[in-house]
Write a protein that holds these residues in place. Structure first.
Motif, PDB file in Angstrom:
ATOM      1  N   ASN A  31       0.861  -1.175   0.000  1.00 31.98           N
ATOM      2  CA  ASN A  31       0.000   0.000   0.000  1.00 31.98           C
ATOM      3  C   ASN A  31       0.896   1.223   0.000  1.00 31.98           C
ATOM      4  O   ASN A  31       1.887   1.273   0.724  1.00 31.98           O
ATOM      5  N   ARG A 286     -11.731 -12.722  -7.976  1.00 30.16           N
ATOM      6  CA  ARG A 286     -11.678 -13.917  -8.824  1.00 30.16           C
ATOM      7  C   ARG A 286     -12.693 -13.852  -9.961  1.00 30.16           C
ATOM      8  O   ARG A 286     -12.409 -14.246 -11.088  1.00 30.16           O
TER       9      ARG A 286
ATOM     10  N   ARG B  20     -19.529  -4.462   7.474  1.00 23.92           N
ATOM     11  CA  ARG B  20     -19.307  -5.412   6.393  1.00 23.92           C
ATOM     12  C   ARG B  20     -17.850  -5.876   6.276  1.00 23.92           C
ATOM     13  O   ARG B  20     -17.510  -6.665   5.410  1.00 23.92           O
ATOM     14  N   ARG B  28      -5.455  -8.186   6.834  1.00 28.43           N
ATOM     15  CA  ARG B  28      -4.563  -7.686   5.786  1.00 28.43           C
ATOM     16  C   ARG B  28      -4.451  -6.165   5.796  1.00 28.43           C
ATOM     17  O   ARG B  28      -3.354  -5.609   5.726  1.00 28.43           O
ATOM     18  N   GLU B  29      -5.617  -5.502   5.850  1.00 27.37           N
ATOM     19  CA  GLU B  29      -5.611  -4.067   5.598  1.00 27.37           C
ATOM     20  C   GLU B  29      -5.442  -3.246   6.871  1.00 27.37           C
ATOM     21  O   GLU B  29      -4.804  -2.198   6.854  1.00 27.37           O
ATOM     22  N   ASP B  41     -13.582 -15.369  -4.405  1.00 25.17           N
ATOM     23  CA  ASP B  41     -14.669 -14.651  -3.760  1.00 25.17           C
ATOM     24  C   ASP B  41     -15.853 -15.578  -3.519  1.00 25.17           C
ATOM     25  O   ASP B  41     -16.979 -15.145  -3.384  1.00 25.17           O
TER      26      ASP B  41
END
Ligand code: FES
Ligand code: FES
Lengths: 792, 163
Positions: A31, A286, B20, B28-29, B41
């Motif tokens: 990031n 995906r 959500r 991760r974020e 997904d």
């Protein structure tokens, strides 16, 4: 005894530690400060006219920075194609523009229409739903045969949907026709090579950055070849010169071909970062990958093989329709032509060969190279046809192959390429033994006692790897050279940094390349670092595809190491006060022949950078060399595969009981890594043959757009493999004698499996079933054949 | 936005998250634990697999808010403090059970959980267990080998030598 370091050792992979501890650095793991996120609004129609796009509501949505449409890309080029095929009339292929964002029309489900850049990923996604696109549905072209039968055109500049109509070798056509007319027997087979999706586990991602202070662009991307992306995107799309554009492909989670190409999303983030003056990140999910990554295969073929009464092959003719999808991806045109037509001799001395390939535009995702790229398609059509011929001629499939094997090398095929080395009988012997062919009948009887049908299938393959001599590919239409570059930098204390243009995304180059250098210099592997994937660190490169990294990239490294040794010998000669010709270099020691005078590697390296006692008048200080290696020929890995299956006639389910591979990769640097490459290739090939298939409906809707619908092979679908690469005939024209191993498994395994299933079904007289051999297809074939079998 | 408190790799974490937000996004974020990956997904690939209270969970299927009070272990939390690989990780390296490494964290976490519930799995049991983990690189051959070898080591037997 197995070696414990250098060439031939199964050195454990140095890259493993970071991947096993979660400290790998993939593009989406990064990031950048101030980063914004882009979400692409993609077409849900296969073909349509864009009558208007209203972005007002989206632009007003929370967090939205800007909504882009094709208007913002008027000043830039389309996504370019890197290979031009000339058709049988001498005309260049049709090459319609592939815009970064759709211009007026959408041509496949997934074609990007607009892009929303917002503060967060969720805001970008939410706002995209507010874009109003007035999209008028147009008839779609999906089926290959229908596409060439007239009617709707995907592009106005190709009214018959033909990208090209290609004959090869054109001059053989009449002779092949005549040989087929006059032959004792002709085996005919029509087959489909099913459309596949590469699906590396890491979805594509890209981050664009722009530094206004010095007008520098950086693109972080999931690529197999960052320098190629820099060239294609910089020169053809955005007009950014190389020195202002850095492309970095950090850790990349698999590629299998799908990450070779320059994609629109890369150009988008690079440009948007400059327009917005902040980093812009995109990560595919995906579902998006299924509709935007280039797909693979998708051929429809007819094959005819002419034989004399003894089964000697006299002539082979194939006609192929190859799907290009809606636009030409980077290497798409060369896959069904120069990587396919040139391989149609297979392992056999068929004297006359002719193929016609028509490349067809359809309203589907672009199709390009996928592991093997053209060579699996060639191998499949040859090896299925040979097996069918064996049955029709009443000759054992192994025997028919032996009767026609090429046994003298070098061998000039009738399809342009010259094989340098190989021993096809040796790999066949090994595979027959390794798979216990002799015991098969007993195993078949045992299966029969349980109501199961057991089958044994063989396939051979040959591939052209180590792509490729630049002058040759240039003559064939490549718009780039296909050499590789490497810099070897010896540091003052003797440690070594190797900068290679090859890219590793699972192949373990950091380990293998270090083994090669360690072996040549007699220094420990851990004193060597392999650097790849960054255009600012690596001088140049053409990247990784076509099993070329060791054969071409490794050869460039060898060339640089040779230059290093030559220079170091000069330094050593000066230090030791001896003639240069008397200096030998072995196990990291420079010695004066016939004396006990010697210098260690580190002493010479230090002298190169501290040139107090140094031949400064004749030699520059420093110890760093760059080489470009352009191969003299392709390499030709080959092998024999055997597959044993059991079919349940009640359900049509195919179980792969064993799979045995005997490959000739030439010399092997790291047997452990090579075996791993074969395993992975086999899984993808067996996946193609058993379960994978990308399906569009007649309106061009992508039916298989997730792992729920597209069957990826799981651990329980596959057996353990028996892999052998001891039948080795070194490549004759590169310094390591290596041939490449990355694609073999995916090339040779589909026909082996299909041949095995048809062998199991031989009592039903089923001549062919198209891949994937799903239970429903196999069951339907058995069911259709039952009355015939029962009536006999 | 709910505030949550949980333990991740032994450390207490307090965060405010959107309703959500998925657990994998939190990891991760928000926490920078990028060893846990996202490969699909539709909750099929297992690249995102972590341990929640000791059991394997696909972190893309769980809301971060639902992890309130839970103990989470990710791939970053399994090797020892000095960086030495644990038995399962070491077996993956020894038997070349990884190539591109993208599926690897999920595979290691999954096999670790398998060996917790079944100390002596057969090859078939390993293959069946892995039906929620997709690897596109290895053909699973060496992952299975690594799993069987790790099981043996953990049982105190001699590890299977690499071929
Ligand atoms: S990302 Fe969770 S299962 Fe694929
Ligand atoms: S190692 Fe690449 S997906 Fe498993």
């Amino acid at each position: 005894m197995a070696k414990d370091f250098g060439i031939g050792a199964s050195s454990k992979r140095r890259e493993d530690k970071r991947f096993l501890t979660g400290t790998g650095r993939y593009t989406d793991d990064m990031n950048k400060p101030g980063q914004a996120y882009v979400h692409f609004l993609r077409s849900d129609m296969a073909s349509g006219r864009i009558n208007g796009i209203d972005i007002a509501a989206a632009e007003a949505a929370p967090g939205v920075i800007k909504v882009f449409t094709s208007r913002d890309f008027e000043a830039v080029g389309g996504v370019p194609c890197g290979w031009q095929v000339t058709d049988r009339h001498g005309e260049p292929m049709k090459e319609p523009k592939h815009p970064v964002l759709a211009e007026g029309f959408v041509r496949h489900v997934g074609d990007p229409i607009a892009a929303v850049v917002a503060e967060t990923r969720a805001q970008a996604r939410d706002a995209a739903e507010l874009i109003e696109v007035d999209l008028e549905e147009l008839p779609a072209v999906v089926n290959l045969r229908a596409a060439v039968s007239g009617g709707t055109a995907v592009h106005p500049e190709a009214p018959d949907n033909l990208c090209y109509d290609w004959d090869f070798p054109a001059e053989s056509k009449d002779a092949v026709d005549e040989a087929i007319r006059n032959a004792h027997h002709v085996t005919v087979l029509e087959l489909v090579n099913n459309r596949l999706v590469a699906n590396p586990m890491e979805p594509r991602a890209a981050i664009g950055e722009y530094d206004a202070a010095d007008d520098q662009h950086t693109l972080w991307t999931t690529s197999q070849n960052p320098h190629v992306i820099r060239l294609l995107m910089g020169a053809f799309v955005l007009g950014i010169p190389e020195h202002k554009l850095r492309v970095v492909a950090p850790d990349v989670g698999g590629g299998f071909g799908s990450k070779i190409y320059h994609y629109a999303e890369e150009a988008f983030v690079t440009l948007a970062a400059k327009v917005l003056n902040r980093p812009v990140k995109w990560t595919s999910d995906r579902g998006e990958a299924f509709m935007s990554d280039a797909h693979g295969r998708d051929h429809v073929c007819k094959v005819e093989l002419a034989m004399d009464a003894e089964g000697h092959f006299l002539a082979l003719r194939s006609t192929t329709l190859a799907n290009m999808g809606a636009y030409l991806s980077t290497f798409a045109p060369c896959i069904p032509t120069w990587l396919h037509g040139t391989l149609l001799a297979g392992n056999y001395k068929t004297p006359l060969i002719f193929t016609n390939v028509r490349a067809v535009f359809t309203n589907t995702v672009p199709v390009d190279a996928y592991r093997g790229a053209g060579r699996p398609e060639a191998t499949y059509l040859i090896e299925r046809t040979v097996d069918k011929a064996a049955r029709e001629m009443g000759i054992d499939p192994a025997e028919l192959r032996r009767r026609n094997f090429i046994t003298q090398f070098p061998y000039q095929t009738p399809v342009a390429v010259e094989y340098d080395s190989g021993d096809y009988n040796a790999t066949l012997d090994k595979v027959l033994e390794g798979s216990d062919r002799a015991g098969f009948e007993a195993r078949k009887a045992e299966s029969a006692s349980r109501g199961k049908l057991r089958g044994y299938g063989l396939a051979h393959y040959i591939e052209a790897c180590g792509i490729a001599p630049s002058s040759l590919v240039g003559a064939l239409g490549a718009r780039a050279g296909l050499y590789e570059a490497a810099t070897v930098r010896v540091n003052p204390t003797g440690s070594i940094s190797v900068f290679t243009g090859s890219h590793s995304h699972g192949q373990g180059h950091e380990t293998t390349f270090a083994q090669v250098v360690a072996d040549m210099l007699g220094v420990p592997e851990d004193s060597i670092d392999i650097v790849h994937g960054d255009t600012n660190r690596v001088p140049f490169g053409m990247g990784t595809y076509g099993s070329r990294s060791l054969a071409v990239g490794g050869s460039a490294i060898v060339k640089s190491v040779d230059k290093i040794v030559a220079k170091a010998k000069k330094i050593a000669a000066h230090l030791l006060e001896a003639a240069e010709s008397d200096i030998t270099f072995e196990n990291g020691q420079f010695s004066v022949q016939g004396t006990d005078k010697s210098l260690a590697w580190g002493e010479v390296c230090l002298a190169a950078y501290v040139p107090h006692k140094y031949p400064i008048e004749t030699l520059e200080p420093g110890l760093e060399e760059t080489s470009f290696y352009d191969p003299a020929n392709f390499t030709y890995p080959s092998g024999a595969y055997a597959c044993e299956v059991e079919v349940d006639p009640e359900t049509g389910k195919v179980e792969v009981l064993s799979f045995t591979a005997a490959d000739d990769f030439g010399n092997v640097v790291n047997p452990m890594i090579v075996e791993g490459q074969v395993h992975g290739g086999l899984a993808q090939g067996l996946g193609q043959a058993l379960m994978e298939g990308c399906v569009y409906d007649e309106n061009g809707q992508l039916i298989t757009a997730s792992f729920m619908d597209y069957a990826m092979p799981l651990a329980k679908d596959l057996p353990s493999f028996t892999v052998d690469n001891s039948a080795c005939t070194p490549c004759t024209h590169n310094p390591l004698g290596v041939k490449g191993c990355g694609e073999a498994g995916a090339i040779g395994s589909p026909p082996a499996l299909v041949n095995a299933v048809l062998d199991a079904l031989s009592d039903y007289g089923i001549a062919h079933i198209d891949m994937p051999l799903t239970p429903s297809k196999v069951w339907a074939a058995i069911d259709a054949a039952r009355p015939a079998a029962a009536a006999e | 936005m709910p505030g949550i408190k949980l333990t991740v790799n032994g450390k207490t974490v307090e965060k405010t998250v959107e309703g959500r937000t998925l657990l994998v996004q939190l990891l991760r974020e928000e926490l920078g634990l990028t060893g846990t990956h996202v490969g699909c997904d539709t909750s099929q690939c297992g690249a995102c697999l972590v341990h929640v209270n000791g059991e394997s969970v696909k972190s893309c299927t769980m809301l971060a808010a639902a992890a309130e009070g839970a103990e989470i272990t990710t791939i970053e939390g399994v090797s020892s403090r000095d960086g030495t690989l644990n038995v399962v990780q070491a077996a993956f390296q020894e038997h070349h059970g990884l190539q591109c490494g993208f599926c690897t964290p999920g595979m290691v976490m999954s096999i670790t959980d398998l060996l917790r519930v079944n100390a002596s799995p057969s090859e078939t049991e390993v293959r069946e267990w892995l039906e929620g983990n997709i690897c596109r690189c290895t053909g699973y051959h060496n992952i299975v080998k690594a799993a069987l070898s790790a099981a043996e080591t953990l049982r105190g037997a001699q590890p299977v030598a690499a071929e």
